[in-house]
Design an enzyme around this catalytic site. Sequence first.
Site, mmCIF file in Angstrom:
data_model
loop_
_atom_site.group_PDB
_atom_site.id
_atom_site.type_symbol
_atom_site.label_atom_id
_atom_site.label_comp_id
_atom_site.label_asym_id
_atom_site.label_seq_id
_atom_site.Cartn_x
_atom_site.Cartn_y
_atom_site.Cartn_z
ATOM 1 N N GLU A 35 76.341 85.751 58.616
ATOM 2 C CA GLU A 35 76.501 86.351 57.329
ATOM 3 C C GLU A 35 77.889 86.540 57.053
ATOM 4 O O GLU A 35 78.386 87.311 57.003
ATOM 5 C CB GLU A 35 75.704 87.596 57.181
ATOM 6 N N GLU A 80 66.381 85.250 58.467
ATOM 7 C CA GLU A 80 66.110 86.822 58.427
ATOM 8 C C GLU A 80 65.251 87.035 57.141
ATOM 9 O O GLU A 80 65.763 86.315 56.037
ATOM 10 C CB GLU A 80 67.518 87.751 58.350
HETATM 11 C C1 FCB Z 1 71.271 91.580 57.085
HETATM 12 C C2 FCB Z 1 71.921 91.853 58.409
HETATM 13 C C3 FCB Z 1 71.010 92.661 59.690
HETATM 14 C C4 FCB Z 1 70.232 93.696 59.059
HETATM 15 C C5 FCB Z 1 69.449 93.298 57.670
HETATM 16 C C6 FCB Z 1 68.874 94.428 56.953
HETATM 17 O O1 FCB Z 1 72.335 91.606 56.395
HETATM 18 O O2 FCB Z 1 72.142 90.566 59.223
HETATM 19 O O3 FCB Z 1 71.645 93.054 60.740
HETATM 20 O O4 FCB Z 1 71.197 94.912 58.716
HETATM 21 O O5 FCB Z 1 70.335 92.636 56.673
#
Ligand code: FCB
Length: 435
Positions: free
Chosen positions: A167, A352
């Site tokens: 990210e 994610e």
């Molecule tokens: C993302 C992150 C992860 C976690 C999620 C909820 O931005 O990569 O570490 O904090 O959000």
Amino acid sequence: MNFTRADFPDGFRFGVATSAYQIEGHQFGGAGLTHWDSFAGTPGNVVRFENGALACDHYNRLDEDLDLIAGLGADVYRFSTSWARVMPEGTGAVNGEGLDFYDRLVDGLLERGISPALTLYHWELPQPLADQGGWRNVDMPNWFADYAEVVAGRLGDRLWSLAPINEPWCVGWLSHFDGHHAPGLRDIRATARAMHHVLVSHGRAIQVCKGLGVQNLGAVCNFEWSTPASDAPEDVAAATRYDAIYNRFFLGGLFKGEYPAEVLDGLEPHLPNGWQDDFPTIQSPLDWAGINFYTRKRLAHVPNAPWPAYAEMPTQGPTTDMGWEIYPDALQMFLTRMAREYTGDLPIYVTENGMASATNPDPDRIEYLDQHLRAVQAAIAEGAPVAGYFVWSLMDNYEWALGYEKRFGLVHVDFDTLARTPKASYHALADWWRG
Ligand code: FCB
């Protein structure tokens, strides 16, 4: 959840994700101080001043946690190595014990038939590098390339995939403009430099890893859909600026070798000299693109404010414990838009997706995952080459500035006893992942 593996394309991979600082327990095994320790040690930055010193004690419970991943039937485990555990000073000496831990992790996954998906940087910058300006420093790409060489040199022959940086928006904007994450700066010049150096560092690491013969190299970006708060042209422009900063800056850099004009309007005077010459490095060819997706925002123009002159408006739909609106349509829109405008045939992984919820049992999490998996199916039906979906997160963990109170896990962690207990969502996924 009413899915079977046959509802997704052949070879589609399901997985779970975590990151080093959020679960390991950074006090163990000779890891060096990180900027997250300093950030959390400064009152006001993190809920209840919590830090990752103990976290889920994963460092000492590795086998138990790998068994949980295997019990779920996950194909892939996305995890990160901590730079400060591997190189406590950030450069130079390697902490053998730290590297051995990750070696055991990778072998433990392979023994259980799980593919290791490594991220090299998920935010715990070694403090000695932060002391030298961290991501603002033009030397970051060199430091990062050296670290990449150490980790990939040791683990690279057994990885399924590797992504350098988790990210880049969070590393750049959230941490240097919003000040919400370490190092907690609110400075436009620092932001511009960090946003650019993080992409150059990504490219350098890709080159190093490719040189070492590591397979399946990718990038993991987080994206938020932006909707104008009204039809007024000013609000539409505000949402476009948000989209440019959050999403198109990174997609543009990685896949087109350009930054959007709406971002240059604010950041160009602060970018390092010669930034245009770095695009060949930033654009080092990738084997896949990863998207971390959680929510969308509604944006309004703020009159008489300096760039970027926007504000987030209240959400309209249901939200998670993070206050993030649940908006699965945006995942479908991102997947199709990415393929159409930026990544073409490159496989896309949802690296994610998940929700914070304290309820246990957790039918709300099952519903959230269900809705987002349907969005993935819809994107695939529209032709987006989505090849996998990884849930954030395997277990409840250290949710950064929000400490331990936001629970994203498929597995409940009791932070007093550190006992792990699978939630209903874990069993719901296992029912079809185990096949
Ligand atoms: C993302 C992150 C992860 C976690 C999620 C909820 O931005 O990569 O570490 O904090 O959000």
